[in-house]
Design a protein around this motif. Sequence first.
Motif, mmCIF file in Angstrom:
data_model
loop_
_atom_site.group_PDB
_atom_site.id
_atom_site.type_symbol
_atom_site.label_atom_id
_atom_site.label_comp_id
_atom_site.label_asym_id
_atom_site.label_seq_id
_atom_site.Cartn_x
_atom_site.Cartn_y
_atom_site.Cartn_z
ATOM 1 N N UNK A 379 111.175 63.499 32.247
ATOM 2 C CA UNK A 379 112.008 64.139 33.253
ATOM 3 C C UNK A 379 111.402 63.864 34.619
ATOM 4 N N UNK A 380 111.890 62.925 35.357
ATOM 5 C CA UNK A 380 112.981 62.015 35.045
ATOM 6 C C UNK A 380 112.507 60.856 34.180
ATOM 7 N N UNK A 383 112.536 56.361 37.885
ATOM 8 C CA UNK A 383 112.855 56.636 39.275
ATOM 9 C C UNK A 383 113.183 55.308 39.948
ATOM 10 N N UNK A 385 113.195 53.191 43.216
ATOM 11 C CA UNK A 385 112.511 53.240 44.509
ATOM 12 C C UNK A 385 113.389 52.600 45.576
ATOM 13 N N UNK A 391 110.479 52.727 38.647
ATOM 14 C CA UNK A 391 109.150 53.253 38.368
ATOM 15 C C UNK A 391 109.215 54.215 37.189
ATOM 16 N N UNK B 129 112.600 68.283 36.898
ATOM 17 C CA UNK B 129 111.705 67.129 37.024
ATOM 18 C C UNK B 129 111.656 66.627 38.451
ATOM 19 N N UNK B 131 113.956 65.555 40.091
ATOM 20 C CA UNK B 131 114.733 64.318 40.174
ATOM 21 C C UNK B 131 115.918 64.434 41.127
ATOM 22 N N UNK B 138 115.772 63.483 45.618
ATOM 23 C CA UNK B 138 114.850 63.197 44.522
ATOM 24 C C UNK B 138 113.457 63.147 45.121
ATOM 25 N N UNK B 140 110.726 62.292 43.528
ATOM 26 C CA UNK B 140 109.846 61.360 42.844
ATOM 27 C C UNK B 140 109.774 60.015 43.558
ATOM 28 N N UNK B 141 110.822 59.703 44.324
ATOM 29 C CA UNK B 141 110.866 58.356 44.877
ATOM 30 C C UNK B 141 110.107 58.256 46.198
ATOM 31 N N UNK B 142 110.150 57.072 46.779
ATOM 32 C CA UNK B 142 109.343 56.836 47.971
ATOM 33 C C UNK B 142 110.184 56.885 49.239
ATOM 34 N N UNK B 241 118.423 53.759 47.807
ATOM 35 C CA UNK B 241 118.528 55.187 47.499
ATOM 36 C C UNK B 241 119.602 55.835 48.362
ATOM 37 N N UNK B 287 105.789 59.407 44.878
ATOM 38 C CA UNK B 287 106.273 58.769 46.094
ATOM 39 C C UNK B 287 105.472 59.129 47.323
#
Lengths: 486, 289
Positions: A379-380, A383, A385, A391, B129, B131, B138, B140-142, B241, B287
């Motif tokens: 979870x997730x 990802x 980017x 990723x 998460x 996400x 989100x 988690x990302x950059x 994104x 990220x």
Amino acid sequence: MVNSSVENIDVRPVNKKENRALFEKREKIQPKKARGNFRRLKWIIMGVTLAIYYITPWIRWDRGESGPDQAVLVDLARERFYFFFIELWPQEVYYITGLLILAAISLFLVTSLFGRAWCGYSCPQTVWTDLFIFVERMVEGDRNARLKLDKAPTSVSKFGKRLLKHSIWIVIGVLTGGAWVFYFADAPTLLRELFTFEAPVIAYSSVAVLTATTYVFGGLMREQVCTYMCPWPRIQGAMVDEDTLTVTYHSARGEPRGPHKKGESWTDRGHCIDCNQCVAVCPMGIDIRDGLQLECITCALCIDACNDVMDKIDLPRGLIGYDTHAGQFDSNPERKLDIRFIRPRTIAYGLILALVGAVMLFTLLNRSVLDVNVIRDRNPLFVTLSDGSIRNGYTVKILNKIHETRQFQIEVVGLKNAQAWIESGPPIGLPMIVTVPADALSSYKLFISAPAQNLPGKTSDIDVVVTDFKSNERDIQETSFKGPEK
Amino acid sequence: MSDKVEKDEVSGTDTTGHEWDGIKELDTPMPRWWLWTMYGTIIWAIGYWIVMPAWPLISSHTAGFLGYSSRGSLEQELADATAAHAEDRNALVTMELSAVKNNSQLYQFALRGGKSAFAVNCSQCHGSGAQGAPGFPNLNDDDWLWGGDVDAIYETIKYGIRSDHDDTRIGEMPAFLTDEMLTKEQINDAAEYILSLSEKREDMAAVDRGQDVFMENCAACHGDKAKGGRDFGAPNLTDAIWFYGKDKDVILRTISRGRNNVMPAWVDRLDDATIRQLALYVHSLGGGE
Ligand code: SF4
Ligand code: SF4
């Protein structure tokens, strides 16, 4: 006149099946002291087993800086089990399963050969009960004295004897429970703490519970534990066969029984003079002359008692003795024992024993001192980017099972143009080198990214390889890399 | 029933005097152990009433001498837990956030605390998460609207975005159609242009017209190259994104009616140590800059 050298005892086998109603108050058994080879053997075994129990936690064992120096230790707080050169982590409890299997099969093997040898000689219930009866005899005297004391009106001396007996019993209980807790903590430290009242509550309560059970089981309940509580007497029936050695009354030789006067002839009668010595010594309160029975723990004390009697009336020993089922029907006093040690049953037990033992030995000798787990993030799942690459995240757990700090390199194999880095580790691009402290588990967050166009499909198989810098020991973990639908 | 109690011959027990078809009912007493157990439980119950909360009153209940309550014991446990972590929490509050990572024990403490605080306070919008969802970034990302180093994340959590806090940061995506700043056609052109930055478009004339619209109306915040601007929280429109989704209809809607989502300020709801834990946790998700 009844043979003067043998006392005829007025004793009732209280635990004999016919004498036992379903709901009846227990009649206390007052076993008489037996003398002889088996009694001697039992004293020795009692000494050895008690010594093992009390001394084991005090044996020291060098495990270097980070390990405890106690040879046998169940370290619940740090989740380790130490046994001399063996050291187990929680995920290796299957060794305990192996040990239990070994113990069970050994018990089966011994039982099929020698009947309930475990019950009669080395079961803690037997050993401690024997010890408690010994104390009772020391304080209150042998059987007759104890019976008299039971009937005597309350008096200071009776009360004093009772008090002394129960006090010693409780002291033994405290020592029993006291020794038990040393298996779970550093013994010398815990001993000091116990006396300075700094020990954890659980230590005191363990001692208290074990004191209570020892006192109740060994002092008060005794044979009832074997007869009513223990499953083993029920299971043993499946292990015993006609070739098993058990404590046997040679009924063909002994019957018809009856009182015998000195000088009387032995023709047309059996060798049992019905003196009841065998019943009087029996701690289980049964009469061995009724044959093999559930209550008999094969402590062999009746053998000693009867041999004593046979010596006095000048007959060959062994009216009661270790024998197989067939022995009951052989009236020859000089009967030769023909023991078949090798039978299908014992071969089967022996094979299983050897097999399990070999497997355990093999796994123990090849036990890896490095263990790696790779857990994919769910979870997730992945990802995206900003540059469009994908990723995945992983948790890498490295277990260093030796008492030495180690350095490992983590590598990722199987993805084209992938980049991997550890969240708390060196910057992206440098080799991923981590240091795991001695005897510890370290957990790392691993990220892997790859250009989306390089992914063969939704899922790609990859390997995470962990290598010990120095010894080159290596652990390869298969896992997967997930991306969007292609 | 007879007055005299009759005894049963076999068992020696009294009979109750009831008789059915010649069968008489015995008045066997309760086993003594049973009776004593029952008396024991009665005594226990009385003691329990006295020392523990037991009886309901009209608007409350009897409190009992021990003053126990499950709510109180929970509060005590929570206070104990916080007290047990006091040292780590103090260290967290006094330390530079970027330096925490060098203290691995403290860092682990922060990540764990952050994880559970996230689950309680943040996951409702950002997902368990982290996400995200359309409109909720989100983490988690950059790609970061307002900056992705740990201090920037800390500030975002603390004061929020477009929140009611005085120190909040504000950026506004205007409603170009609603407020009649652009026509429908212009907006369509702008959307074509924006999409052309990351994929091939067919209507190149519209893209060209859209570029002019963009330069005049959007570049101030999103930048000449549409790479976004963190001062206003303006997203990068060239990357992979998409905050609300990469769909022309969605982009049209965004330009036409504007977007002004809110991230609440947590400074008044969480203590500083927890906000710092959260910042470190979010930063650790992969990220962080
Ligand atoms: S079996 Fe031996 S000890 Fe037992 S009553 Fe007979 S003679 Fe005595
Ligand atoms: S019958 Fe004999 S062997 Fe069996 S328990 Fe009694 S004394 Fe021991």
